[in-house]
Design an enzyme around this catalytic site. Structure first.
Site, PDB file in Angstrom:
ATOM      1  N   GLY A  30      -8.004 -66.910 -16.083  1.00 44.19           N
ATOM      2  CA  GLY A  30      -7.886 -65.649 -15.351  1.00 44.19           C
ATOM      3  C   GLY A  30      -8.880 -65.574 -14.206  1.00 44.19           C
ATOM      4  O   GLY A  30      -9.881 -66.304 -14.170  1.00 44.19           O
ATOM      5  N   GLY A  48     -13.767 -72.276 -13.437  1.00 52.53           N
ATOM      6  CA  GLY A  48     -14.381 -72.837 -14.634  1.00 52.53           C
ATOM      7  C   GLY A  48     -15.690 -72.224 -15.084  1.00 52.53           C
ATOM      8  O   GLY A  48     -16.316 -72.748 -15.999  1.00 52.53           O
ATOM      9  N   HIS A  98      -5.207 -62.385 -11.762  1.00 54.43           N
ATOM     10  CA  HIS A  98      -4.303 -63.304 -12.467  1.00 54.43           C
ATOM     11  C   HIS A  98      -4.825 -63.486 -13.878  1.00 54.43           C
ATOM     12  O   HIS A  98      -6.016 -63.714 -14.076  1.00 54.43           O
ATOM     13  CB  HIS A  98      -4.261 -64.653 -11.747  1.00 54.43           C
ATOM     14  CG  HIS A  98      -3.471 -65.686 -12.483  1.00 54.43           C
ATOM     15  ND1 HIS A  98      -2.187 -65.464 -12.927  1.00 54.43           N
ATOM     16  CD2 HIS A  98      -3.771 -66.956 -12.864  1.00 54.43           C
ATOM     17  CE1 HIS A  98      -1.736 -66.545 -13.537  1.00 54.43           C
ATOM     18  NE2 HIS A  98      -2.683 -67.462 -13.532  1.00 54.43           N
ATOM     19  N   HIS A 100      -3.547 -64.785 -18.195  1.00 50.23           N
ATOM     20  CA  HIS A 100      -2.522 -65.384 -19.055  1.00 50.23           C
ATOM     21  C   HIS A 100      -2.370 -64.496 -20.290  1.00 50.23           C
ATOM     22  O   HIS A 100      -2.353 -64.991 -21.412  1.00 50.23           O
ATOM     23  CB  HIS A 100      -2.901 -66.808 -19.439  1.00 50.23           C
ATOM     24  CG  HIS A 100      -2.666 -67.799 -18.344  1.00 50.23           C
ATOM     25  ND1 HIS A 100      -2.339 -69.107 -18.565  1.00 50.23           N
ATOM     26  CD2 HIS A 100      -2.674 -67.663 -16.997  1.00 50.23           C
ATOM     27  CE1 HIS A 100      -2.180 -69.744 -17.406  1.00 50.23           C
ATOM     28  NE2 HIS A 100      -2.388 -68.877 -16.436  1.00 50.23           N
ATOM     29  N   ASP A 123       5.515 -45.129 -15.203  1.00 56.07           N
ATOM     30  CA  ASP A 123       4.346 -44.495 -14.582  1.00 56.07           C
ATOM     31  C   ASP A 123       3.696 -45.402 -13.528  1.00 56.07           C
ATOM     32  O   ASP A 123       3.088 -44.912 -12.579  1.00 56.07           O
ATOM     33  CB  ASP A 123       3.275 -44.190 -15.639  1.00 56.07           C
ATOM     34  CG  ASP A 123       3.568 -42.895 -16.400  1.00 56.07           C
ATOM     35  OD1 ASP A 123       4.324 -42.058 -15.885  1.00 56.07           O
ATOM     36  OD2 ASP A 123       3.012 -42.743 -17.505  1.00 56.07           O
ATOM     37  N   HIS A 173       4.856 -69.371 -16.359  1.00 57.61           N
ATOM     38  CA  HIS A 173       3.422 -69.387 -16.111  1.00 57.61           C
ATOM     39  C   HIS A 173       2.814 -68.068 -16.595  1.00 57.61           C
ATOM     40  O   HIS A 173       2.364 -67.993 -17.736  1.00 57.61           O
ATOM     41  CB  HIS A 173       3.195 -69.659 -14.616  1.00 57.61           C
ATOM     42  CG  HIS A 173       1.758 -69.732 -14.215  1.00 57.61           C
ATOM     43  ND1 HIS A 173       1.352 -70.138 -12.966  1.00 57.61           N
ATOM     44  CD2 HIS A 173       0.619 -69.430 -14.885  1.00 57.61           C
ATOM     45  CE1 HIS A 173       0.037 -70.110 -12.894  1.00 57.61           C
ATOM     46  NE2 HIS A 173      -0.427 -69.682 -14.046  1.00 57.61           N
ATOM     47  N   TYR A 230      -0.264 -36.067 -10.740  1.00 52.72           N
ATOM     48  CA  TYR A 230      -0.962 -36.533 -11.939  1.00 52.72           C
ATOM     49  C   TYR A 230      -2.460 -36.696 -11.662  1.00 52.72           C
ATOM     50  O   TYR A 230      -2.848 -37.146 -10.592  1.00 52.72           O
ATOM     51  CB  TYR A 230      -0.389 -37.885 -12.385  1.00 52.72           C
ATOM     52  CG  TYR A 230      -1.105 -38.500 -13.547  1.00 52.72           C
ATOM     53  CD1 TYR A 230      -0.720 -38.227 -14.851  1.00 52.72           C
ATOM     54  CD2 TYR A 230      -2.193 -39.343 -13.348  1.00 52.72           C
ATOM     55  CE1 TYR A 230      -1.381 -38.792 -15.937  1.00 52.72           C
ATOM     56  CE2 TYR A 230      -2.870 -39.918 -14.415  1.00 52.72           C
ATOM     57  CZ  TYR A 230      -2.457 -39.635 -15.704  1.00 52.72           C
ATOM     58  OH  TYR A 230      -3.123 -40.186 -16.760  1.00 52.72           O
TER      59      TYR A 230
HETATM   60 ZN   LIG Z   1      -2.514 -69.356 -14.397  1.00 57.71          ZN
END
Ligand SMILES: [Zn+2]
Length: 235
Positions: A30, A48, A98, A100, A123, A173, A230
């Protein structure tokens, strides 16, 4: 030279730290980025580096036009070129995430859109969260991460469409989400994962489940657009 205002650096760090806190990814999976539009660069998680070791000093500044690292010795997240494609395509976004996350990945691996099955989804996402087409062998062989970004842009459309549905699933993915700020982009990742889990359970109970269009529209519009009512302004 330090790139990014203290506020942006803090925001990108906090948004990255939100990924493991919210259970959206394991290990170093991520990444979140945040952009300085005037400066023409974005800050992104380095590749990493463990989340519990991540500091503001690790964030990698990347040139928006060239994709080149502007300072430091660390390589940016391998997904940097996907982030860059979104920033270039959609001028209103300020952050990209991003992950997973399991349930969103399940839909991506099944090559299925997440359908609108209730108001939790409606929403935040103005319609199904789409899954992209599969990348071609050529798209995987060369500029893979850039092509991953491009296939999402092809699926979502223009800036207005990206604001209405701030998420997509890359086929086989996983999810990318975006928003006006880094924190908004990661919040959309949290919402997406919750919506994906709810959808999986709903479809298990009733494979024909759906939500009426008028209910979807009511929920989306009370949070978005000129008639939104809202929440409350921040003090
Ligand atoms: Zn990925």
């Amino acid at each position: 030279m330090t790139y990014g205002s203290p506020a942006l650096r803090r925001a990108v760090l906090l948004a990255n730290q939100t990924i493991p806190k919210a259970g959206l990814a394991q290990l170093t999976w991520g990444n979140v980025s945040g952009i300085d539009r005037e400066g023409g660069f974005y800050l992104i998680k380095p590749s990493g580096v463990a989340y519990d070791e991540l500091t503001e000093d690790h964030l990698v500044p990347v040139d928006l036009e060239t994709g080149k690292v502007l300072a430091g010795d660390l390589r940016p997240s391998v997904d940097s070129e996907s982030h860059r494609a979104f920033y270039l395509a959609w001028p209103s976004i300020g952050g990209v995430t991003h992950t997973h996350s399991t349930n969103a990945v399940a839909f991506a691996q099944a090559n299925r859109d997440i359908p609108v099955l209730g108001t939790t989804h409606a929403d935040t996402f103005n319609g199904p969260v789409p899954v992209t087409r599969t990348l071609t062998p050529d798209e995987c062989a060369t500029d893979y991460e850039l092509n991953t970004g491009r296939v999402i842009i092809e699926t979502i459309g223009d800036d207005e469409a990206a604001a209405a549905t701030p998420a997509a699933l890359v086929a086989n993915h996983g999810p990318f989400t975006w928003g006006a700020t880094p924190q908004k982009s990661v919040e959309n990742g949290i919402i997406l994962e919750a919506v994906a889990e709810m959808a999986l359970k709903t479809l298990a109970l009733n494979p024909n489940a759906s939500t009426p269009a008028h209910l979807q529209e009511r929920h989306f519009k009370r949070k978005h657009g000129p008639g939104a009512y809202y929440g409350n302004p921040r003090p």
